[in-house]
Design an enzyme around this catalytic site. Structure first.
Site, mmCIF file in Angstrom:
data_model
loop_
_atom_site.group_PDB
_atom_site.id
_atom_site.type_symbol
_atom_site.label_atom_id
_atom_site.label_comp_id
_atom_site.label_asym_id
_atom_site.label_seq_id
_atom_site.Cartn_x
_atom_site.Cartn_y
_atom_site.Cartn_z
ATOM 1 C CB CYS A 132 -0.841 -0.262 1.132
ATOM 2 S SG CYS A 132 -1.994 1.364 1.405
ATOM 3 C CB CYS A 135 -0.391 2.545 3.942
ATOM 4 S SG CYS A 135 -2.089 1.959 3.472
ATOM 5 C CG ASP A 136 3.412 1.171 4.279
ATOM 6 O OD1 ASP A 136 2.986 1.672 5.480
ATOM 7 O OD2 ASP A 136 3.166 0.019 4.222
HETATM 8 C C1 LIG Z 1 0.710 -4.645 4.875
HETATM 9 C C2 LIG Z 1 -0.347 -3.381 4.919
HETATM 10 C C3 LIG Z 1 -0.266 -2.317 5.512
HETATM 11 C C4 LIG Z 1 -1.254 -1.234 5.628
HETATM 12 N N1 LIG Z 1 -1.152 -0.043 6.029
HETATM 13 C C5 LIG Z 1 -2.324 0.847 6.208
HETATM 14 C C6 LIG Z 1 -1.929 1.883 7.008
HETATM 15 O O1 LIG Z 1 -0.939 2.378 7.488
HETATM 16 N N2 LIG Z 1 -3.054 3.069 6.876
HETATM 17 C C7 LIG Z 1 -4.342 2.485 6.383
HETATM 18 O O2 LIG Z 1 -5.199 3.261 6.582
HETATM 19 N N3 LIG Z 1 -4.544 1.364 5.978
HETATM 20 C C8 LIG Z 1 -3.605 0.243 5.705
HETATM 21 N N4 LIG Z 1 -3.737 -0.772 5.250
HETATM 22 C C9 LIG Z 1 -5.011 -0.974 4.521
HETATM 23 C C10 LIG Z 1 -6.049 -1.552 5.692
HETATM 24 O O3 LIG Z 1 -5.445 -2.409 6.407
HETATM 25 C C11 LIG Z 1 -7.314 -2.008 5.229
HETATM 26 O O4 LIG Z 1 -7.812 -0.869 4.324
HETATM 27 C C12 LIG Z 1 -8.244 -2.347 6.267
HETATM 28 O O5 LIG Z 1 -7.775 -3.366 7.092
HETATM 29 C C13 LIG Z 1 -9.696 -3.125 5.560
HETATM 30 O O6 LIG Z 1 -10.477 -3.149 6.610
HETATM 31 P P1 LIG Z 1 -11.462 -4.269 6.623
HETATM 32 O O7 LIG Z 1 -12.127 -4.408 8.004
HETATM 33 O O8 LIG Z 1 -12.409 -3.956 5.556
HETATM 34 O O9 LIG Z 1 -10.971 -5.634 6.258
HETATM 35 P P2 LIG Z 1 -9.581 -6.349 6.771
HETATM 36 O O10 LIG Z 1 -8.714 -5.634 7.611
HETATM 37 O O11 LIG Z 1 -8.923 -7.033 5.658
HETATM 38 O O12 LIG Z 1 -10.181 -7.617 7.780
HETATM 39 C C14 LIG Z 1 -10.901 -8.724 7.007
HETATM 40 C C15 LIG Z 1 -11.510 -9.478 7.938
HETATM 41 O O13 LIG Z 1 -12.254 -10.403 7.762
HETATM 42 C C16 LIG Z 1 -11.876 -11.643 8.175
HETATM 43 N N5 LIG Z 1 -12.583 -12.954 7.456
HETATM 44 C C17 LIG Z 1 -12.342 -13.214 5.949
HETATM 45 N N6 LIG Z 1 -13.058 -14.265 5.575
HETATM 46 C C18 LIG Z 1 -13.717 -14.511 6.948
HETATM 47 C C19 LIG Z 1 -14.606 -15.795 7.119
HETATM 48 N N7 LIG Z 1 -14.990 -16.280 5.987
HETATM 49 N N8 LIG Z 1 -15.032 -15.952 8.286
HETATM 50 C C20 LIG Z 1 -14.735 -14.735 9.331
HETATM 51 N N9 LIG Z 1 -14.025 -13.995 9.255
HETATM 52 C C21 LIG Z 1 -13.340 -13.675 8.035
HETATM 53 C C22 LIG Z 1 -10.514 -11.592 8.357
HETATM 54 O O14 LIG Z 1 -10.014 -12.780 9.259
HETATM 55 C C23 LIG Z 1 -10.369 -10.351 8.961
HETATM 56 O O15 LIG Z 1 -10.226 -10.382 10.268
HETATM 57 C C24 LIG Z 1 -2.762 -1.643 4.855
HETATM 58 C C25 LIG Z 1 -2.881 -3.113 4.344
HETATM 59 C C26 LIG Z 1 -1.938 -3.918 4.318
HETATM 60 C C27 LIG Z 1 -2.073 -5.137 3.765
#
Ligand SMILES: Cc1cc2nc3c(=O)[nH]c(=O)nc-3n(C[C@H](O)[C@H](O)[C@H](O)COP(=O)(O)OP(=O)(O)OC[C@H]3O[C@@H](n4cnc5c(N)ncnc54)[C@H](O)[C@@H]3O)c2cc1C
Length: 307
Positions: A132, A135-136
């Protein structure tokens, strides 16, 4: 026991939905899945989430989200949902071999960044490896970075990174790009960007302490490998929305993201809501995911009230 709200996913979207629905006395049940806390648990510093002027470690921030939700009565299970039946009410959810019933469902299963599958990639994620640029990018002031990919997002990330990095090298496995012409032209015109065609990354060299030092690249035409010095590597080869278990029931867009009604988190099934990266192919940030998690909880609360 029939639940009022089941939340599937425990990233910023799911746990924010849990905080709001718990505070609305809906006693949400959260299935955390295989990545409790979501994508931020695989990174180090998060510097762009409001409220943390000195930054915060991703896993610590997500622990705080969970504690906040639990404080108001959210129940979190470290289980993965295997199947859902949303064809009739109450909705049915299966996890760990057990069946749960719920009046509403909030889906927040996120979208996983595609990675190359190298061991070093996982090990150095957040320490020189990133998925990302938004982000970084800021961590790479005057550094030399590599972007892997050939689509629009790779061009966009490379162009964005030139705001910070001294040099950006796009590594692409083919000799032409999948990205739109205008995005490619913009990248090619940028004096900080150069391109290595027909190349794949075979290994990433570095340590958690020193970060990335170099990468090993193979020229797929000549089959020769070389070591290329760089300070960081950004994977920009796309995302996969985690919607496999909903494939047959919910309306998805052509890339598999859940479609929501404009200005809301309502899906095509009444009583089923989607928030966070699983329905957002554009912004993909923790704060936007949390924001839409709040929306989903408020939408679910209102919907339940009207039943
Ligand atoms: C390496 C990295 C660094 C990042 N750094 C930043 C940053 O500095 N700042 C920022 O704003 N964003 C950052 N992001 C982006 C940010 O992490 C995402 O936008 C955010 O986490 C999305 O949130 P979410 O809740 O939609 O999904 P996610 O964080 O993807 O969470 C998805 C959840 O769903 C669960 N899940 C999936 N399938 C199932 C299932 N069948 N049953 C039960 N649970 C399930 C997973 O276990 C997880 O808990 C980064 C992303 C990455 C990969």
């Amino acid at each position: 026991m029939k639940r009022k709200v089941i939340i599937i996913g425990s990233g910023p979207a799911g746990l924010t939905a849990a905080i709001y629905s718990a505070r609305a006395n809906l006693s949400p049940l959260v299935f955390e899945g295989i990545q409790p806390g979501g994508q931020l648990t695989i990174t180090t510093d998060v510097e762009n989430y409001p409220g943390f002027p000195d930054g915060v470690m991703g896993p610590d921030m997500m622990d705080k989200f969970r504690k906040q939700a639990q404080r108001f009565g959210a129940e979190c299970l470290f289980q993965t949902v295997e199947k859902v039946d949303m064809s009739k009410k109450p909705f049915l959810v299966w996890a760990n071999g057990e069946k749960y019933e719920s009046e509403s469902i909030i889906i927040s299963t996120g979208a996983s960044a595609k990675l190359l599958g190298l061991d070093a990639e996982k090990e150095l994620m957040g320490n020189g490896v990133s998925a990302c640029a938004t982000c970084d990018g800021f961590f790479y002031k005057d550094k030399k970075v590599v972007v892997v990919g050939g689509g629009d997002s790779a061009m966009e990330e490379a162009t964005f990174l030139t705001k910070f990095a001294s040099e950006v090298i796009i590594i692409h496995r083919r000799d032409e790009f999948r990205a739109s012409k205008i995005m490619v032209e913009r990248a090619l015109k940028n004096p900080k960007i150069s391109i290595k065609y027909n190349s794949i990354v075979k290994n990433i060299i570095g340590t958690k302490d020193s970060g990335v030092e170099s990468i090993e690249i193979e020229d797929i035409k000549s089959k020769t490998t070389s070591i290329f010095k760089c300070d960081g590597i950004f994977m920009a080869i796309g995302h996969i929305p985690n919607t496999k278990i909903f494939n047959n029931s919910l309306s998805l867009d052509e890339n598999g993201y859940i479609k929501t009604m404009p200005d809301s988190t309502h899906t095509n099934i009444a009583g089923v809501f989607a928030c966070g990266d699983v329905q957002d192919s554009i912004y993909k940030q923790a704060v936007t995911a949390a924001g839409s998690g709040c929306m989903a909880a408020l939408d679910a609360e209102k919907w339940l009230e009207n039943q």
